[in-house]
Scaffold this motif. Structure first.
Motif, PDB file in Angstrom:
ATOM      1  N   UNK A 398       0.575  -1.171   0.007  1.00 10.82           N
ATOM      2  CA  UNK A 398      -0.344   0.453   0.107  1.00 10.82           C
ATOM      3  C   UNK A 398       1.278   1.557   0.226  1.00 10.82           C
ATOM      4  N   UNK A 399       0.502   1.252  -1.006  1.00  9.36           N
ATOM      5  CA  UNK A 399       1.551   3.563  -0.771  1.00  9.36           C
ATOM      6  C   UNK A 399       0.343   4.987  -0.479  1.00  9.36           C
ATOM      7  N   UNK A 400       1.157   5.591   0.898  1.00  6.18           N
ATOM      8  CA  UNK A 400       0.126   5.697   1.289  1.00  6.18           C
ATOM      9  C   UNK A 400       0.950   7.526   0.658  1.00  6.18           C
ATOM     10  N   UNK A 401      -0.287   7.911   0.073  1.00  6.00           N
ATOM     11  CA  UNK A 401       0.699   9.787  -0.383  1.00  6.00           C
ATOM     12  C   UNK A 401       0.546  11.240   0.212  1.00  6.00           C
ATOM     13  N   UNK A 402       1.441  11.872   0.474  1.00  9.49           N
ATOM     14  CA  UNK A 402       0.940  12.892   1.127  1.00  9.49           C
ATOM     15  C   UNK A 402       0.094  13.789   0.468  1.00  9.49           C
ATOM     16  N   UNK A 403      -1.076  14.847   1.440  1.00  4.27           N
ATOM     17  CA  UNK A 403      -1.429  15.225   0.765  1.00  4.27           C
ATOM     18  C   UNK A 403      -2.313  14.916  -0.691  1.00  4.27           C
ATOM     19  N   UNK A 404      -2.949  13.972  -1.029  1.00  2.00           N
ATOM     20  CA  UNK A 404      -2.701  12.835  -1.933  1.00  2.00           C
ATOM     21  C   UNK A 404      -4.433  12.737  -2.537  1.00  2.00           C
ATOM     22  N   UNK A 405      -5.450  13.055  -3.210  1.00  2.00           N
ATOM     23  CA  UNK A 405      -6.010  12.428  -3.063  1.00  2.00           C
ATOM     24  C   UNK A 405      -6.635  11.613  -4.317  1.00  2.00           C
ATOM     25  N   UNK A 406      -7.338  10.435  -4.349  1.00  2.00           N
ATOM     26  CA  UNK A 406      -6.666   9.192  -5.682  1.00  2.00           C
ATOM     27  C   UNK A 406      -8.475   9.195  -6.335  1.00  2.00           C
ATOM     28  N   UNK A 432     -13.963   6.890   2.528  1.00  2.00           N
ATOM     29  CA  UNK A 432     -13.382   8.374   3.188  1.00  2.00           C
ATOM     30  C   UNK A 432     -12.192   8.333   3.887  1.00  2.00           C
ATOM     31  N   UNK A 433     -12.211   6.855   4.129  1.00  2.00           N
ATOM     32  CA  UNK A 433     -11.076   6.471   5.200  1.00  2.00           C
ATOM     33  C   UNK A 433      -9.738   7.007   5.041  1.00  2.00           C
ATOM     34  N   UNK A 434      -9.722   6.074   3.499  1.00  2.00           N
ATOM     35  CA  UNK A 434      -8.659   5.790   2.317  1.00  2.00           C
ATOM     36  C   UNK A 434      -8.311   6.631   1.156  1.00  2.00           C
ATOM     37  N   UNK A 435      -8.344   7.830   1.366  1.00  2.00           N
ATOM     38  CA  UNK A 435      -9.095   8.727  -0.070  1.00  2.00           C
ATOM     39  C   UNK A 435      -6.837   9.218  -0.656  1.00  2.00           C
ATOM     40  N   UNK A 436      -6.418   8.409   0.020  1.00  2.00           N
ATOM     41  CA  UNK A 436      -4.710   8.691  -0.176  1.00  2.00           C
ATOM     42  C   UNK A 436      -3.938   7.499  -0.519  1.00  2.00           C
ATOM     43  N   UNK A 437      -4.413   6.255  -0.494  1.00  2.00           N
ATOM     44  CA  UNK A 437      -3.810   4.486  -0.445  1.00  2.00           C
ATOM     45  C   UNK A 437      -4.298   4.308  -1.402  1.00  2.00           C
ATOM     46  N   UNK A 459       4.945  11.578 -12.114  1.00  2.24           N
ATOM     47  CA  UNK A 459       4.408  12.674 -13.171  1.00  2.24           C
ATOM     48  C   UNK A 459       2.905  12.810 -13.435  1.00  2.24           C
ATOM     49  N   UNK A 460       2.260  11.840 -13.190  1.00  4.75           N
ATOM     50  CA  UNK A 460       0.404  12.278 -13.028  1.00  4.75           C
ATOM     51  C   UNK A 460       0.299  12.946 -11.781  1.00  4.75           C
ATOM     52  N   UNK A 461       0.349  12.157 -11.010  1.00  5.88           N
ATOM     53  CA  UNK A 461       0.150  13.143  -9.835  1.00  5.88           C
ATOM     54  C   UNK A 461       0.580  14.612  -9.486  1.00  5.88           C
ATOM     55  N   UNK A 462       1.728  14.857  -9.990  1.00  2.00           N
ATOM     56  CA  UNK A 462       2.653  16.501  -9.423  1.00  2.00           C
ATOM     57  C   UNK A 462       2.282  16.813 -11.159  1.00  2.00           C
ATOM     58  N   UNK A 463       1.630  16.432 -12.095  1.00  2.00           N
ATOM     59  CA  UNK A 463       1.850  17.763 -13.109  1.00  2.00           C
ATOM     60  C   UNK A 463       0.142  17.937 -13.753  1.00  2.00           C
ATOM     61  N   UNK A 464      -0.985  17.198 -12.119  1.00  2.00           N
ATOM     62  CA  UNK A 464      -2.396  17.520 -12.625  1.00  2.00           C
ATOM     63  C   UNK A 464      -2.998  18.593 -11.439  1.00  2.00           C
ATOM     64  N   UNK A 465      -3.742  19.292 -11.578  1.00  2.00           N
ATOM     65  CA  UNK A 465      -4.336  20.580 -10.895  1.00  2.00           C
ATOM     66  C   UNK A 465      -5.368  19.342 -10.054  1.00  2.00           C
ATOM     67  N   UNK A 466      -5.384  18.228 -10.311  1.00  2.00           N
ATOM     68  CA  UNK A 466      -6.739  17.960  -9.416  1.00  2.00           C
ATOM     69  C   UNK A 466      -6.960  17.693  -7.911  1.00  2.00           C
ATOM     70  N   UNK A 467      -5.516  17.701  -7.080  1.00  2.00           N
ATOM     71  CA  UNK A 467      -5.160  18.339  -5.688  1.00  2.00           C
ATOM     72  C   UNK A 467      -4.338  19.615  -5.971  1.00  2.00           C
ATOM     73  N   UNK A 468      -4.105  20.221  -4.657  1.00  2.00           N
ATOM     74  CA  UNK A 468      -3.165  21.496  -4.758  1.00  2.00           C
ATOM     75  C   UNK A 468      -1.442  20.095  -4.013  1.00  2.00           C
TER      76      UNK A 468
END
Length: 468
Positions: A398-406, A432-437, A459-468
């Protein structure tokens, strides 16, 4: 005279072309009830084909009831053969490329390294098994499976997983999915409660809900199901757990929680259903003993060879308390009669001759290497923005990425760049409890694919504007 175009360039036999076109004209009403058809001589001359072609087409139409022959009068369209035609839906055209995902790096969990399946050994055992099998082996078999495989399995599982069972308690299934379906038919009635880990495989939720069950979720932590949260006023039919390697978060249920589960099941008179789907691949120490070994008469134990060897084998097993055996055998019989007898014999020899243990030992080293490389790539690429959990066992982590929302939008963005990942949230009951995993499977991927997949993911996560 009938208008029937004949195309000699087609692979369809001439009689079949004549038959199909007359049949179509009768069904759509172009040829009416009691309408007389040309004689076979007339039609063969008109179409410039052998009379035998027309005779064969007429015979087929007569046999199916489209035509009737009246002695001395000829051949006529039968009454009641007109079928009002409705507008047909457009045909869906399959394309060879539609399911071709060669350009996609797919981090799907639970897929073994298919290119390392022991083909030569399997082929050798298959050849000798087919040659040596008695004629009766090619007939209908017992629904619970071949005695040879059940005996081998009972010894193997006692040795490797601490499963305490007699061969008669084992039912061989077409994979774990059939075993789960049998469990639902065996135990569930509409509105029965099933206690489940949350998150847990969405497919399993669907199987139980299809039987009319009400799902009662218990959250999991790094040690599996939080057994302290088992309800006192909602008595379940059974509790579904993955104690050796919780899916998807990866925890291992400690003995204290296992004892809590057993005591709870005794108090409420419910069963425990244990899914042991990939715990053979444990990278820190030996595989954990089964829950079934602690309480054989309350635990239904499910295992499969899909992740150890190959999903294509469609081979799994269900181990039952003794009082459920006969009913389950009956359900298995009416499900598919029995699982492939010859494949069972091949697998029995594969296990008994030691090939399975050698294969698992080999693959553990390979999977551990791929896991370590994946962790290295994730930490190198994402730096301090990534937290990795559930990596001690199995073919995923499981990968949990800080400040992300998949979200669905982000998952779509990731797929657009050529990577497939799977949100933990898709497998949750309470949302609603595992949104960043996300779940990252690695067993089937080479190191270069893992490295490129992680690069694209970043590249996909940090080039997108879907979340800050």
């Amino acid at each position: 005279m009938l208008w029937i175009p004949i195309d000699r360039s087609l692979d369809i036999p001439l009689f079949r072309q004549v038959y199909q076109q007359i049949r179509e004209q009768i069904l759509n009403g172009d040829l009416h009830s009691e309408e007389k058809l040309p004689s076979t001589r007339e039609l063969s001359s008109e179409l410039n084909v052998s009379r035998n072609v027309i005779l064969e087409a007429y015979d087929q139409l007569l046999a199916e009831g489209f035509l009737v022959a009246k002695r001395g009068a000829g051949t006529f369209v039968a009454e009641g053969a007109f079928l009002e035609q409705h507008k047909k839906a457009p045909l869906f055209h399959w394309s060879e490329d539609e399911n071709n995902e060669d350009h996609i790096i797919n981090f799907r969990s639970g897929i073994p390294s298919l290119d390392l399946f022991p083909r030569k050994t399997w082929a050798k055992l298959s050849h000798s098994t087919w040659n040596e099998a008695s004629p009766s082996t090619f007939g209908y078999d017992l629904p619970e499976g071949r005695q040879e495989l059940r005996q081998v399995l009972s010894r193997y599982l006692l040795k490797t997983r601490g499963v305490d069972c007699h061969p008669e308690q084992i039912v061989i299934t077409s994979g774990a999915t059939q075993a789960l379906t049998l469990v639902s038919k065996l135990l569930l009635s509409p509105d029965d409660t099933v206690i489940m880990e949350d998150p847990i495989t969405n497919d399993i939720q669907t199987i139980f809900k299809t039987s009319g069950a009400l799902l009662y979720p218990i959250p999991v932590d790094e040690y599996g199901m939080k057994t302290s949260l088992l309800p006192l006023n909602n008595i379940p039919r059974f509790i579904f757990v993955t104690p050796s390697h919780q899916f998807p978060l990866g925890g291992t249920l400690p003995i204290q929680r296992r004892i809590q589960l057993i005591n709870y099941s005794r108090k409420t008179n419910c069963y425990l259903v244990e899914d042991d789907y990939d715990s053979e691949f444990r990278y820190e120490g030996p595989p954990v003993s089964s829950l079934q070994g602690l309480e054989p008469e309350r635990v239904l134990y499910i295992g499969s060879f899909s992740k150890i060897l190959s999903p294509a084998l469609r081979m799994g097993y269900l181990i039952l308390p003794s009082h459920l055996i006969e009913k389950c055998r009956s359900l298995k019989w009416f499900s598919d009669l029995h699982t492939s007898s010859l494949d069972q014999l091949i697998l029995a020899r594969f296990i008994d001759d030691g090939y399975l243990e050698r294969h698992i030992s080999k693959m553990k080293k390979i999977y551990k290497s791929r896991r370590n490389f994946l962790i290295h790539c994730l930490k190198t690429t994402f730096s301090n923005k990534v937290n990795i959990i559930g990596y001690s066992t199995g073919l995923h982590l499981i990968v949990e990425i800080t400040d992300s929302h998949f979200s669905k939008e982000l998952i779509g963005e990731i797929e657009q760049i050529g990577v497939k990942v799977y949100p933990v949230e898709d497998h949750t009951i309470k949302k609603g409890k595992h949104l960043n995993r996300i779940i990252i499977g690695y067993g089937h991927l080479k190191n270069e694919e893992i490295k490129e997949g992680v690069r694209r993911l970043h590249q996909a996560i940090y080039n997108t504007k879907i979340f800050k």
